[in-house]
Design a protein around this motif. Structure first.
Motif, mmCIF file in Angstrom:
data_model
loop_
_atom_site.group_PDB
_atom_site.id
_atom_site.type_symbol
_atom_site.label_atom_id
_atom_site.label_comp_id
_atom_site.label_asym_id
_atom_site.label_seq_id
_atom_site.Cartn_x
_atom_site.Cartn_y
_atom_site.Cartn_z
ATOM 1 N N LYS A 2 46.291 61.383 22.076
ATOM 2 C CA LYS A 2 47.269 60.482 22.658
ATOM 3 C C LYS A 2 48.664 61.049 22.490
ATOM 4 N N ARG A 158 38.773 72.116 17.540
ATOM 5 C CA ARG A 158 37.457 71.657 17.081
ATOM 6 C C ARG A 158 37.204 72.097 15.632
ATOM 7 N N ASN A 162 38.425 68.052 14.756
ATOM 8 C CA ASN A 162 38.703 67.107 15.844
ATOM 9 C C ASN A 162 37.612 67.183 16.913
ATOM 10 N N SER A 163 37.587 66.211 17.776
ATOM 11 C CA SER A 163 36.633 66.215 18.879
ATOM 12 C C SER A 163 37.286 65.563 20.096
ATOM 13 N N PHE A 164 36.765 65.884 21.286
ATOM 14 C CA PHE A 164 37.265 65.235 22.494
ATOM 15 C C PHE A 164 36.122 65.043 23.464
ATOM 16 N N CYS A 165 36.373 64.379 24.553
ATOM 17 C CA CYS A 165 35.301 63.901 25.425
ATOM 18 C C CYS A 165 34.575 65.045 26.129
ATOM 19 N N PHE A 166 33.366 64.749 26.541
ATOM 20 C CA PHE A 166 32.466 65.713 27.159
ATOM 21 C C PHE A 166 33.079 66.335 28.420
ATOM 22 N N PHE A 167 33.659 65.499 29.272
ATOM 23 C CA PHE A 167 34.192 65.994 30.541
ATOM 24 C C PHE A 167 35.448 66.855 30.330
ATOM 25 N N ALA A 168 36.228 66.547 29.291
ATOM 26 C CA ALA A 168 37.385 67.389 28.983
ATOM 27 C C ALA A 168 36.930 68.790 28.574
ATOM 28 N N GLU A 169 35.857 68.846 27.758
ATOM 29 C CA GLU A 169 35.327 70.145 27.344
ATOM 30 C C GLU A 169 34.794 70.924 28.545
ATOM 31 N N ARG A 209 27.895 74.131 23.127
ATOM 32 C CA ARG A 209 28.997 73.205 23.365
ATOM 33 C C ARG A 209 29.217 73.097 24.874
ATOM 34 N N ASP A 211 31.899 73.268 26.692
ATOM 35 C CA ASP A 211 32.828 74.243 27.277
ATOM 36 C C ASP A 211 32.163 75.613 27.419
#
Length: 617
Positions: A2, A158, A162-169, A209, A211
């Protein structure tokens, strides 16, 4: 992830980004677009119109590169703007996307108590993407850097937990796949970084992963597309590139290794080692180091010392150096002299190189003005072609609103053919190489027959780029081919154009002493101190040799020599002692003129030929 609310610090950082982009845009708008980008835009235009490899263009780069240059073509048509402006909007847009994603990924890595480092790195990242490329803005390596940086920062993000959403990757993997597919040997840093992930996580399945998998899938899809839609690139272009491209354009290892970019890399690595123990950002620094090593390995693999080939590893090394320098400043903030010394050592090389690059490109614009004026007069909106291995003329053709009408950007194969034929290389041409060379000459002949360019510029520079002081002339060689001879029949010589000498030529003089001899054996270079020019001969036409460091100047065992014609006045005004011209008040000017003519290498010398059956307006 954010974004924070708009705080004064965020506004300052955002203002800094705007300033850097404005400066970069202003600078780029005052520079000529580089030759490669102009050519790839032309190739993209032909590709959009249904053109193919080996028929409408003969490009050594894989298909993804011209495909990446098609969006500016559509953008230019949509907005009714010229292709240069559309291309710059496109590249600035890609760089801004890369910068935004990279910054969002790297921002959480920094400690809250060292928040200022976030803004420091923010500026460094913007500087790297928008200003550091200088005249190579939009080059293939610049695009590789733009597309791949988010992937490496995602790995750091990572590994920090940290982690982020599937579609962002998936999006980051797709973006990175484009960059790495531009030149596959730039996958070396991926191998290094993925190995580091396995080592750091102790998990052999760490590559599973979104990405990384997306990137691998995209590579497979890309290969299938190339084999189906671009078979001529696979079956025709690649074999010729393997046979001739690097054989002719490669530099010696000393020329590749002993450059300022490698020196900067070594300093950055030493600084990394010295700062490692007290470095709170070991993961980020180590990933940047591995990426730098990987990009540098790709540079060495190509064995050419062109700056844009070094740009990716210089850029990432610069980011690493800025990060480590900021930590060094925190530790030694009370020792201002030491901080200035270390900062100058770390940042001086890329800073000076960038400054010199901008100055050099500004000088290049002045040199091209002669060509542009000539083209405006003789080939305005008419077709032009070129015979030579160094395509500098393309910029003048483009900015003069002439039409570059050839499927070849340059004769990339010819230096390799010539070098393999010299005694120093002692290599025999294989039947495959002979057939490839003949097919290229026939293709060139057909190109001239069908496209019928009004003007053809022929490089007749005495010492041509990429030939290592080997004397070679294009037309005598090509006219041995019957088909080329027939294609060349409608053309006649009209003039010769040479680049104007630099205004500061006296300051660039490479020799101070002048010797006149009848035979070169009369000179023992070991006895000559400093740099000198030796004029050999008895009459007005002399041969000039250059002595440097007590030896005749050579390149790849080829002795440098140049023809110099003296005026009658010059030949009578010199007095010598032990063959050395004695400088007196009355001959200083003439001596300097001869030295200048003997060592001056014009950037271009073109013979211009015009087609006789072109109807004059």
């Amino acid at each position: 992830m954010k974004m924070s609310h708009l705080t004064p610090k965020n506004l300052v950082a955002f203002s800094g980004l705007v300033v850097i982009i404005m400066i970069a845009w202003s600078v780029q708008s005052h520079l000529l677009l580089n030759c490669d980008s102009i050519w790839l835009l032309l190739v993209a235009k032909r590709l959009v119109a249904g053109g193919t490899y080996t028929k409408d263009f003969f490009e050594v780069s894989p298909p993804l590169i011209p495909l990446l240059h098609t969006p500016p073509i559509y953008l230019a048509n949509w907005l009714s703007i010229n292709a240069v402006l559309a291309f710059r909007i496109y590249v600035f847009g890609l760089a801004l996307v890369s910068f935004t994603v990279s910054y969002l990924l790297i921002r959480p890595v920094f400690l809250k108590k060292q928040a200022f480092l976030t803004y420091w790195f923010f500026v460094a990242l913007a500087f790297t993407l928008f200003l550091l490329p200088a005249q190579d803005f939009g080059e293939r390596e610049h695009l590789i850097l733009i597309f791949t940086l988010p992937y490496f920062f995602a790995i750091v993000y990572r590994l920090q937990g940290n982690s982020f959403c599937f579609f962002a990757e998936m999006g980051i993997g797709f973006f990175a796949a484009i960059g790495f597919a531009v030149k596959p040997h730039y996958l070396i840093p991926v191998v290094l970084v993925e190995t580091y992930i396995i080592f750091y996580t102790r998990n052999l399945r760490s590559w599973c992963r979104p990405d990384f998998i997306t990137m691998m899938v995209m590579f497979v899809v890309y290969l299938i597309v190339v084999f189906i839609y671009f078979p001529d690139y696979i079956h025709t272009v690649i074999p010729i590139v393997i046979q001739f491209y690097y054989a002719g354009l490669q530099n010696s290892w000393s020329e590749v290794l002993f450059i300022d970019s490698i020196f900067f890399f070594c300093i950055a690595v030493l600084f990394y080692i010295s700062q490692y123990r007290q470095n709170p950002y070991k993961i980020l620094s180590t990933v940047l180091l591995l990426v730098t090593i990987g990009f540098m390995s790709a540079y060495l693999l190509q064995r050419t010392n062109w700056y844009y080939h070094a740009l990716p590893f210089v850029a990432v090394a610069f980011l690493m150096a800025l990060l480590l320098l900021s930590l060094f400043i925190i530790k030694h903030k009370n020792n201002v002299l030491l901080v200035i010394l270390v900062a100058g050592l770390l940042l001086g090389i890329p800073g000076i190189h960038m400054f010199i690059s901008y100055l050099s490109e500004a000088s290049n614009m002045k040199e091209h003005s002669t060509l542009v004026d000539f083209l405006h007069t003789h080939a305005n909106h008419q077709s032009v072609s070129y015979i030579g291995a160094f395509p500098d003329i393309l910029q003048a053709v483009f900015y003069a609103d002439s039409i570059y009408d050839s499927q070849f950007l340059h004769f990339f194969w010819m230096p390799g053919v010539v070098k393999k034929s010299t005694h120093s290389f002692q290599q025999q041409h294989s039947p495959q190489e002979v057939n490839a060379e003949l097919s290229l000459i026939n293709r060139l002949s057909q190109d001239i027959e069908t496209r019928r360019p009004k003007l053809i510029f022929v490089d007749i520079n005495e010492y041509k780029r990429f030939y290592s002081l080997i004397k070679f002339e294009y037309l005598p060689y090509l006219l041995k081919n019957p088909r080329f001879q027939a294609a060349w029949k409608p053309y006649h010589y009209i003039t010769t154009i040479e680049s104007p000498p630099p205004l500061n030529e006296p300051k660039r003089r490479m020799a101070d002493a002048l010797y006149l001899v009848h035979d070169l054996k009369q000179i023992m270079p070991q006895t000559i101190s400093g740099n000198a020019v030796i004029l050999v001969g008895d009459r007005m036409d002399r041969t000039a040799y250059l002595v440097r460091n007590h030896a005749f100047f050579k390149s790849n065992n080829v002795l440098f020599h140049k023809q110099v014609r003296l005026t009658e006045q010059e030949s009578l005004r010199f007095f010598t002692q032990e063959n050395k011209v004695i400088r007196i008040v009355n001959n200083q000017r003439e001596t300097n003129k001869i030295l200048g003519r003997a060592i001056n290498f014009p950037n271009y010398v073109y013979q211009v030929y015009q087609r006789e059956d072109i109807v004059k307006p």
